[in-house]
Design a protein around this motif. Structure first.
Motif, PDB file in Angstrom:
ATOM      1  N   ARG A 345       0.858  -1.189   0.000  1.00 45.03           N
ATOM      2  CA  ARG A 345       0.000   0.000   0.000  1.00 45.03           C
ATOM      3  C   ARG A 345       0.890   1.234   0.000  1.00 45.03           C
ATOM      4  NH1 ARG A 345      -0.329  -2.485   4.943  1.00 45.03           N
ATOM      5  NH2 ARG A 345       0.333  -1.247   6.781  1.00 45.03           N
ATOM      6  N   LEU A 346       0.364   2.299  -0.561  1.00 46.11           N
ATOM      7  CA  LEU A 346       1.141   3.537  -0.744  1.00 46.11           C
ATOM      8  C   LEU A 346       0.428   4.695  -0.066  1.00 46.11           C
ATOM      9  CD1 LEU A 346       2.961   4.768  -3.884  1.00 46.11           C
ATOM     10  CD2 LEU A 346       1.233   6.246  -2.880  1.00 46.11           C
ATOM     11  N   VAL A 347       1.218   5.545   0.604  1.00 43.29           N
ATOM     12  CA  VAL A 347       0.692   6.754   1.256  1.00 43.29           C
ATOM     13  C   VAL A 347       1.567   7.925   0.833  1.00 43.29           C
ATOM     14  CG1 VAL A 347       0.226   7.920   3.436  1.00 43.29           C
ATOM     15  CG2 VAL A 347      -0.165   5.459   3.235  1.00 43.29           C
ATOM     16  N   VAL A 348       0.953   9.004   0.375  1.00 45.85           N
ATOM     17  CA  VAL A 348       1.677  10.228   0.030  1.00 45.85           C
ATOM     18  C   VAL A 348       1.816  11.067   1.291  1.00 45.85           C
ATOM     19  CG1 VAL A 348       1.703  12.292  -1.396  1.00 45.85           C
ATOM     20  CG2 VAL A 348       0.775  10.166  -2.323  1.00 45.85           C
ATOM     21  N   LEU A 349       3.058  11.256   1.745  1.00 46.86           N
ATOM     22  CA  LEU A 349       3.295  12.008   2.979  1.00 46.86           C
ATOM     23  C   LEU A 349       3.269  13.509   2.746  1.00 46.86           C
ATOM     24  CD1 LEU A 349       6.138   9.843   4.565  1.00 46.86           C
ATOM     25  CD2 LEU A 349       3.664   9.698   4.929  1.00 46.86           C
ATOM     26  N   ASP A 350       3.910  13.966   1.667  1.00 44.72           N
ATOM     27  CA  ASP A 350       3.887  15.379   1.312  1.00 44.72           C
ATOM     28  C   ASP A 350       4.194  15.493  -0.172  1.00 44.72           C
ATOM     29  OD1 ASP A 350       6.705  15.204   1.002  1.00 44.72           O
ATOM     30  OD2 ASP A 350       7.018  15.741   3.094  1.00 44.72           O
ATOM     31  N   GLU A 351       4.518  16.680  -0.617  1.00 40.16           N
ATOM     32  CA  GLU A 351       4.751  16.914  -2.042  1.00 40.16           C
ATOM     33  C   GLU A 351       5.980  16.175  -2.557  1.00 40.16           C
ATOM     34  OE1 GLU A 351       2.990  18.552  -4.231  1.00 40.16           O
ATOM     35  OE2 GLU A 351       1.430  19.185  -2.842  1.00 40.16           O
ATOM     36  N   GLU A 352       6.885  15.789  -1.669  1.00 40.45           N
ATOM     37  CA  GLU A 352       8.143  15.194  -2.104  1.00 40.45           C
ATOM     38  C   GLU A 352       8.340  13.756  -1.651  1.00 40.45           C
ATOM     39  OE1 GLU A 352      11.219  17.711  -0.652  1.00 40.45           O
ATOM     40  OE2 GLU A 352      10.929  19.246  -2.179  1.00 40.45           O
ATOM     41  N   THR A 353       7.550  13.272  -0.725  1.00 41.69           N
ATOM     42  CA  THR A 353       7.835  11.984  -0.104  1.00 41.69           C
ATOM     43  C   THR A 353       6.612  11.082  -0.110  1.00 41.69           C
ATOM     44  OG1 THR A 353       9.261  13.242   1.412  1.00 41.69           O
ATOM     45  CG2 THR A 353       8.932  10.907   1.891  1.00 41.69           C
ATOM     46  N   VAL A 354       6.846   9.811  -0.417  1.00 41.08           N
ATOM     47  CA  VAL A 354       5.791   8.794  -0.332  1.00 41.08           C
ATOM     48  C   VAL A 354       6.288   7.650   0.537  1.00 41.08           C
ATOM     49  CG1 VAL A 354       4.834   9.370  -2.588  1.00 41.08           C
ATOM     50  CG2 VAL A 354       6.552   7.570  -2.413  1.00 41.08           C
ATOM     51  N   ARG A 414       4.965   9.233  -7.091  1.00 40.04           N
ATOM     52  CA  ARG A 414       4.271  10.229  -6.271  1.00 40.04           C
ATOM     53  C   ARG A 414       2.966  10.674  -6.941  1.00 40.04           C
ATOM     54  NH1 ARG A 414       6.749  15.903  -6.724  1.00 40.04           N
ATOM     55  NH2 ARG A 414       5.906  15.432  -8.780  1.00 40.04           N
ATOM     56  N   ASP A 415       3.028  10.967  -8.230  1.00 37.66           N
ATOM     57  CA  ASP A 415       1.823  11.390  -8.960  1.00 37.66           C
ATOM     58  C   ASP A 415       0.788  10.274  -8.982  1.00 37.66           C
ATOM     59  OD1 ASP A 415       3.120  13.756  -9.426  1.00 37.66           O
ATOM     60  OD2 ASP A 415       3.789  13.214 -11.444  1.00 37.66           O
ATOM     61  N   PHE A 416       1.264   9.030  -9.048  1.00 35.15           N
ATOM     62  CA  PHE A 416       0.367   7.879  -9.015  1.00 35.15           C
ATOM     63  C   PHE A 416      -0.451   7.885  -7.722  1.00 35.15           C
ATOM     64  CE2 PHE A 416      -0.492   3.489  -7.757  1.00 35.15           C
ATOM     65  CZ  PHE A 416      -1.060   2.963  -8.912  1.00 35.15           C
ATOM     66  N   GLY A 417       0.204   8.177  -6.607  1.00 37.28           N
ATOM     67  CA  GLY A 417      -0.494   8.229  -5.328  1.00 37.28           C
ATOM     68  C   GLY A 417      -1.373   9.457  -5.190  1.00 37.28           C
ATOM     69  N   TRP A 535       9.534  14.765   7.618  1.00 37.38           N
ATOM     70  CA  TRP A 535       9.523  13.410   7.055  1.00 37.38           C
ATOM     71  C   TRP A 535       9.422  12.360   8.156  1.00 37.38           C
ATOM     72  CZ3 TRP A 535      14.245  14.633   3.479  1.00 37.38           C
ATOM     73  CH2 TRP A 535      13.795  15.359   2.378  1.00 37.38           C
ATOM     74  N   PHE A 536      10.262  12.511   9.167  1.00 38.17           N
ATOM     75  CA  PHE A 536      10.317  11.495  10.218  1.00 38.17           C
ATOM     76  C   PHE A 536      10.149  12.117  11.598  1.00 38.17           C
ATOM     77  CE2 PHE A 536      12.862   9.964   6.669  1.00 38.17           C
ATOM     78  CZ  PHE A 536      12.300   8.725   6.444  1.00 38.17           C
ATOM     79  N   SER A 537       9.420  13.232  11.653  1.00 38.96           N
ATOM     80  CA  SER A 537       9.317  13.940  12.930  1.00 38.96           C
ATOM     81  C   SER A 537       8.653  13.080  13.999  1.00 38.96           C
ATOM     82  CB  SER A 537       8.532  15.248  12.737  1.00 38.96           C
ATOM     83  OG  SER A 537       7.230  14.976  12.222  1.00 38.96           O
ATOM     84  N   ASP A 538       7.538  12.414  13.658  1.00 38.83           N
ATOM     85  CA  ASP A 538       6.852  11.598  14.658  1.00 38.83           C
ATOM     86  C   ASP A 538       7.737  10.463  15.145  1.00 38.83           C
ATOM     87  OD1 ASP A 538       4.646  13.189  14.420  1.00 38.83           O
ATOM     88  OD2 ASP A 538       3.639  11.895  12.959  1.00 38.83           O
TER      89      ASP A 538
END
Length: 612
Positions: A345-354, A414-417, A535-538
């Protein structure tokens, strides 16, 4: 900030220079700064189109500090002082001092520092070059000092065979550097890994390829314009007859087994090099990968090339047999794995990262561990493209990777997501060794990551925390009244890929299973801007908390099986779950005082919808 900097900041905001800072002045400067620092706003930015106008208004009012439309410069200066914003000049001074420190280091100090990092790899390259020169000199001396060769084939045979001598070890290293299995296996040996930098295998492969192209060309020139020409002349017929047992024309040389196999091999080599050029790779990565399949017919031609034994017994085949078979089996297996559908499964985190989360295959040659990397195939994008990505975390039978949209394929992913399409399955080859593979061997580690390069280490830190949490959980279970001493030895075998299995492997890596073992990691993360910290703050916020518990409060010491002497000994020791010290560095420079102030305010601004 100093009073001078505060006045400079107010002057940059007061556009009318009327002695007042107005609401519209603060808003205009916000727009200017926002467009400068974040021209492509993300969801958490105030100037993102999806953010509410009320959030923006609340920020502007907080900056102005009043419900009025304007405030005198003197009153605004008093408010700015209360913000306690660091001085921009002090930051610039620190940067200057750091730069001056490096400039004033002695050359001997710089050389020692460089050698401590690059020295072992330089020694390895020195060994490789020495072996290449040794084989080249051996062939040069042999064909210069043996009269029949120079008398029958002239300078051409000397150039060709000297080049062939260099090519023997070069082709061996070239093909072997393509094997990810070999690198993963060799990483297990500490001293060998200190001598050979497996992380630069691609760079080493390119170097060997360039050397091979040069000497393969010289080898072809030596034969096609030298030895074949001289060996076909009537004046050298007797010498050729004595060595080869037959007369040969130029066409006979070219049509012979060494002739046509050599021409075919170098043609394949040139095609591989042509389709490996950066413009071709950017244009079509599939073409680049498919062109590299020519390596196998090329290797076949080279192995057959010397079997005629025209000038000497065949040698190149012995150098190529092992690495060629290893790489061939590896590539065939990868191709077959492309047909094996792994749920993902894929999740888009922000404009640059999936983020891709996938199930761990039931059968794999190497255990999955955070910090290693896999080759990932997304058939919904391309069946032929396999790209390496670091494993961020391994937990509960699943592996996770974080991917930055930095190239054509990753941007398509990224665009796919973002288009709302569902990722159903992927192909996986691996896992393979990575720089962080030996992380677990040390109690004290200094880790430096830049940008998305934090991925392997964030996964490892999370994995260590999970392993120690599981270890304490097992101890608590064992300390229940119904448990006995033997409960430590009666443990269920965890399933491969599960969280318990990962924790068990971590325990095997440690020198002792004692949970009191102190483990410290100084983690330094370098990013371009503070936005990258999201990106990995949490994850990093969770693992950065060191959990200290006194032993006397632990359930293990309520067991009657512990002797009183042991209890008193352990009571005096604190139990650190993890001692991880995280420091972040932002490399983006702030030249304007207004940009510096606004950025500090925006980073500190919190709303109910964006509390972090």
């Amino acid at each position: 900030m100093s009073d001078e900097e505060i006045q400079e900041f107010i002057k940059s905001i007061d556009y009318n220079n009327d002695g007042y800072v107005a609401y519209k002045d603060v808003e205009r400067k916000l727009d200017d700064v926002a467009n400068e620092i974040d021209p492509l706003p993300k969801e958490h930015h105030l100037h993102h189109h999806e953010r509410k106008a009320s959030d923006r208004h609340a920020f502007l009012r907080a900056v102005l500090g009043t419900d009025k439309d304007r405030i005198p410069n003197e009153d605004f200066a008093t408010k700015v002082r209360k913000w306690n914003i660091p001085s921009l000049r002090q930051e610039h001074q620190k940067d200057t001092e750091a730069s001056d420190f490096l400039k004033h280091l002695s050359w001997s100090r710089k050389l020692r520092s460089w050698w401590s990092v690059e020295g072992p790899q330089v020694c390895f390259l020195g060994v490789v070059v020495t072996v290449q020169i040794a084989f080249g000199v051996w062939q040069l001396v042999k064909y210069l000092t043996t009269p029949p060769f120079t008398a029958g084939w002239g300078w051409g045979v000397v150039v060709a065979k000297t080049s062939a001598g260099v090519l023997y070890p070069t082709m061996f290293f070239l093909v072997l550097s393509m094997s990810r299995w070999f690198a993963t296996f060799a990483r297990q040996f500490y001293h060998l890994s200190q001598f050979v930098n497996w992380d630069r295998s691609q760079s080493f492969h390119i170097k060997m390829s360039l050397v091979a192209v040069v000497f393969a060309t010289l080898h072809a020139i030596g034969h096609l314009t030298g030895s074949f020409v001289f060996g076909s002349t009537s004046s050298r017929r007797d010498v050729v007859m004595n060595v080869l047992g037959q007369e040969m024309s130029y066409g006979d040389y070219v049509a012979s087994r060494p002739g046509w196999t050599g021409i075919t091999a170098i043609a394949c080599f040139y095609l591989i090099g042509l389709f490996s050029m950066p413009p071709v790779r950017q244009w079509s990565y599939e073409v680049f990968q498919l062109a590299h399949l020519l390596i196998f017919p090329m290797m076949a031609m080279l192995i057959v090339h010397g079997t005629r034994g025209m000038f000497q017994s065949p040698m190149l085949g012995y150098f190529l047999a092992f690495p060629t078979v290893l790489v061939l089996v590896e590539r065939v297996r990868r191709m077959l794995l492309g047909f094996k559908k792994i749920p993902a499964r894929l999740v888009v985190l922000d404009e640059e990262t999936v983020e891709i989360t996938m199930s761990i295959p039931k059968t794999h040659w190497f255990p999955y561990e955070a910090g290693q990397y896999i080759l990932l195939q997304v058939p919904q994008l391309s069946f032929f493209q396999w790209h390496p990505f670091t494993i961020s975390t391994v937990s509960d039978g699943e592996a996770q990777v974080h991917i930055k949209a930095d190239g054509d394929w990753t941007k398509r992913l990224r665009d796919f997501g973002k288009e709302g399409k569902k990722l159903t399955h992927v192909g996986i080859d691996g896992p393979f060794g990575a720089p962080a593979q030996r992380f677990y061997d040390f109690d004290y580690t200094i880790v430096v990551g830049a940008g998305i390069g934090v991925t392997p280490f964030s996964g490892i830190l999370s994995h260590i925390q999970q392993a120690q949490d599981d270890q304490w959980r097992n101890i608590r279970r064992a300390s229940r009244p119904s448990s006995r001493r033997s409960s430590f030895s009666r443990q269920r075998t965890p399933q491969p890929g599960s969280r318990a299995h990962s924790a068990a492997k971590e325990s095997e890596k440690t020198e002792t299973h004692d949970p009191l073992r102190h483990r410290r990691c100084d983690f330094r993360w370098i990013v371009k801007s503070n936005d990258n910290l999201l990106w990995f703050s949490d994850l990093l916020n969770d693992i950065s908390i060191s959990h200290f518990t006194t032993v006397e409060h632990s359930p293990i010491f309520r067991r009657h099986s512990l002797e009183q002497r042991q209890l008193q000994e352990y009571k005096t020791k604190p139990i650190p779950n993890l001692d991880i010290r995280i420091t972040t560095y932002v490399t983006e420079k702030r030249k304007e005082i207004a940009t510096h102030v606004y950025r500090h305010l925006l980073e500190a601004h919190r709303t109910p919808s964006h509390p972090k």
